[in-house]
Write a protein that holds these residues in place. Structure first.
Motif, PDB file in Angstrom:
ATOM      1  N   GLY A  27       0.794  -1.223   0.000  1.00  0.00           N
ATOM      2  CA  GLY A  27       0.000   0.000   0.000  1.00  0.00           C
ATOM      3  C   GLY A  27       0.825   1.271   0.000  1.00  0.00           C
ATOM      4  O   GLY A  27       0.484   2.230   0.687  1.00  0.00           O
ATOM      5  N   GLN A  28       1.905   1.303  -0.773  1.00  0.00           N
ATOM      6  CA  GLN A  28       2.772   2.473  -0.797  1.00  0.00           C
ATOM      7  C   GLN A  28       2.443   3.369  -1.993  1.00  0.00           C
ATOM      8  O   GLN A  28       2.025   2.914  -3.046  1.00  0.00           O
ATOM      9  CB  GLN A  28       4.240   2.052  -0.893  1.00  0.00           C
ATOM     10  CG  GLN A  28       4.735   1.290   0.327  1.00  0.00           C
ATOM     11  CD  GLN A  28       6.203   0.994   0.206  1.00  0.00           C
ATOM     12  OE1 GLN A  28       7.020   1.899   0.132  1.00  0.00           O
ATOM     13  NE2 GLN A  28       6.540  -0.289   0.173  1.00  0.00           N
ATOM     14  N   SER A  29       2.696   4.660  -1.799  1.00  0.00           N
ATOM     15  CA  SER A  29       2.545   5.623  -2.884  1.00  0.00           C
ATOM     16  C   SER A  29       3.801   5.606  -3.750  1.00  0.00           C
ATOM     17  O   SER A  29       4.824   5.018  -3.371  1.00  0.00           O
ATOM     18  CB  SER A  29       2.337   7.019  -2.311  1.00  0.00           C
ATOM     19  OG  SER A  29       3.530   7.454  -1.672  1.00  0.00           O
ATOM     20  N   LEU A  30       3.732   6.279  -4.881  1.00  0.00           N
ATOM     21  CA  LEU A  30       4.899   6.400  -5.751  1.00  0.00           C
ATOM     22  C   LEU A  30       6.052   7.054  -5.002  1.00  0.00           C
ATOM     23  O   LEU A  30       7.196   6.591  -5.073  1.00  0.00           O
ATOM     24  CB  LEU A  30       4.542   7.204  -7.006  1.00  0.00           C
ATOM     25  CG  LEU A  30       5.676   7.499  -7.973  1.00  0.00           C
ATOM     26  CD1 LEU A  30       6.299   6.215  -8.505  1.00  0.00           C
ATOM     27  CD2 LEU A  30       5.176   8.373  -9.122  1.00  0.00           C
ATOM     28  N   GLY A  31       5.752   8.096  -4.255  1.00  0.00           N
ATOM     29  CA  GLY A  31       6.790   8.779  -3.467  1.00  0.00           C
ATOM     30  C   GLY A  31       7.448   7.856  -2.456  1.00  0.00           C
ATOM     31  O   GLY A  31       8.669   7.870  -2.297  1.00  0.00           O
ATOM     32  N   ALA A  62      -6.551   6.862  -2.660  1.00  0.00           N
ATOM     33  CA  ALA A  62      -6.913   7.340  -1.324  1.00  0.00           C
ATOM     34  C   ALA A  62      -6.844   8.866  -1.392  1.00  0.00           C
ATOM     35  O   ALA A  62      -5.780   9.448  -1.205  1.00  0.00           O
ATOM     36  CB  ALA A  62      -5.965   6.791  -0.272  1.00  0.00           C
ATOM     37  N   GLY A  63      -7.956   9.476  -1.750  1.00  0.00           N
ATOM     38  CA  GLY A  63      -7.949  10.914  -1.997  1.00  0.00           C
ATOM     39  C   GLY A  63      -7.173  11.195  -3.271  1.00  0.00           C
ATOM     40  O   GLY A  63      -7.461  10.655  -4.324  1.00  0.00           O
ATOM     41  N   ARG A  64      -6.138  11.995  -3.155  1.00  0.00           N
ATOM     42  CA  ARG A  64      -5.304  12.330  -4.313  1.00  0.00           C
ATOM     43  C   ARG A  64      -4.096  11.406  -4.439  1.00  0.00           C
ATOM     44  O   ARG A  64      -3.295  11.553  -5.346  1.00  0.00           O
ATOM     45  CB  ARG A  64      -4.829  13.776  -4.190  1.00  0.00           C
ATOM     46  CG  ARG A  64      -5.980  14.768  -4.274  1.00  0.00           C
ATOM     47  CD  ARG A  64      -5.544  16.181  -4.055  1.00  0.00           C
ATOM     48  NE  ARG A  64      -4.462  16.546  -4.963  1.00  0.00           N
ATOM     49  CZ  ARG A  64      -3.735  17.634  -4.845  1.00  0.00           C
ATOM     50  NH1 ARG A  64      -3.962  18.475  -3.859  1.00  0.00           N
ATOM     51  NH2 ARG A  64      -2.776  17.909  -5.710  1.00  0.00           N
ATOM     52  N   GLU A  65      -3.984  10.479  -3.511  1.00  0.00           N
ATOM     53  CA  GLU A  65      -2.814   9.600  -3.473  1.00  0.00           C
ATOM     54  C   GLU A  65      -3.143   8.231  -4.075  1.00  0.00           C
ATOM     55  O   GLU A  65      -4.148   7.614  -3.734  1.00  0.00           O
ATOM     56  CB  GLU A  65      -2.358   9.446  -2.020  1.00  0.00           C
ATOM     57  CG  GLU A  65      -1.001   8.853  -1.857  1.00  0.00           C
ATOM     58  CD  GLU A  65      -0.518   8.964  -0.412  1.00  0.00           C
ATOM     59  OE1 GLU A  65       0.628   9.365  -0.227  1.00  0.00           O
ATOM     60  OE2 GLU A  65      -1.302   8.639   0.504  1.00  0.00           O
ATOM     61  N   LYS A  66      -2.279   7.794  -4.965  1.00  0.00           N
ATOM     62  CA  LYS A  66      -2.430   6.477  -5.603  1.00  0.00           C
ATOM     63  C   LYS A  66      -1.561   5.488  -4.839  1.00  0.00           C
ATOM     64  O   LYS A  66      -0.338   5.614  -4.812  1.00  0.00           O
ATOM     65  CB  LYS A  66      -1.989   6.582  -7.063  1.00  0.00           C
ATOM     66  CG  LYS A  66      -2.169   5.332  -7.873  1.00  0.00           C
ATOM     67  CD  LYS A  66      -1.718   5.576  -9.316  1.00  0.00           C
ATOM     68  CE  LYS A  66      -1.869   4.385 -10.186  1.00  0.00           C
ATOM     69  NZ  LYS A  66      -1.396   4.639 -11.563  1.00  0.00           N
ATOM     70  N   LEU A  67      -2.191   4.500  -4.224  1.00  0.00           N
ATOM     71  CA  LEU A  67      -1.468   3.496  -3.449  1.00  0.00           C
ATOM     72  C   LEU A  67      -1.313   2.227  -4.265  1.00  0.00           C
ATOM     73  O   LEU A  67      -2.223   1.816  -4.993  1.00  0.00           O
ATOM     74  CB  LEU A  67      -2.197   3.202  -2.142  1.00  0.00           C
ATOM     75  CG  LEU A  67      -2.421   4.403  -1.231  1.00  0.00           C
ATOM     76  CD1 LEU A  67      -3.217   3.991   0.000  1.00  0.00           C
ATOM     77  CD2 LEU A  67      -1.104   5.050  -0.838  1.00  0.00           C
TER      78      LEU A  67
END
Length: 109
Positions: A27-31, A62-67
């Motif tokens: 479940g990590q974002s690109l960052g 998740a909102g603006r974040e892509k996991l």
């Protein structure tokens, strides 16, 4: 399932590294995935795209974040198709060996 896409995705060391990182912390974002890597953000995004196309990574917003989440199903299917069938004969040999050892008397063991 497209075996070729999965094998192509797994053939690259960087993509395997990303899968390892997702396995450890799903479940990590690109960052998050870019942290500590010697790859540009664009390179990581490209690798993630290939993993997504092979269905090895699923995404959830998740909102603006892509996991990004690892999807173990294609790897398991490859394991069953390409590895599992080779294990069956070996397991039969071990089972036969155990059965023959059990037939011996207690003094022979």
């Amino acid at each position: 399932m497209d075996d070729d896409a999965v094998f192509k995705a797994l053939a690259d060391r960087s993509r395997r590294l990303l899968l390892d990182r997702l396995h450890r912390n799903n479940g990590q974002s690109l960052g998050d995935l870019c942290e500590g890597l010697r790859m540009s953000r664009q390179a990581v995004a490209k690798h993630l795209g290939i993993l997504e196309e092979a269905n090895l990574v699923a995404v959830q917003w998740a909102g603006r974040e892509k996991l990004h989440f690892i999807n173990p199903v294609p790897i398991n299917q490859i394991s069953e198709r390409w590895i599992g069938k080779f294990e069956l004969p070996r397991m039969r040999v071990l089972s036969d060996l155990k059965a023959s050892l059990e037939k011996k008397s207690p003094t022979e063991k």
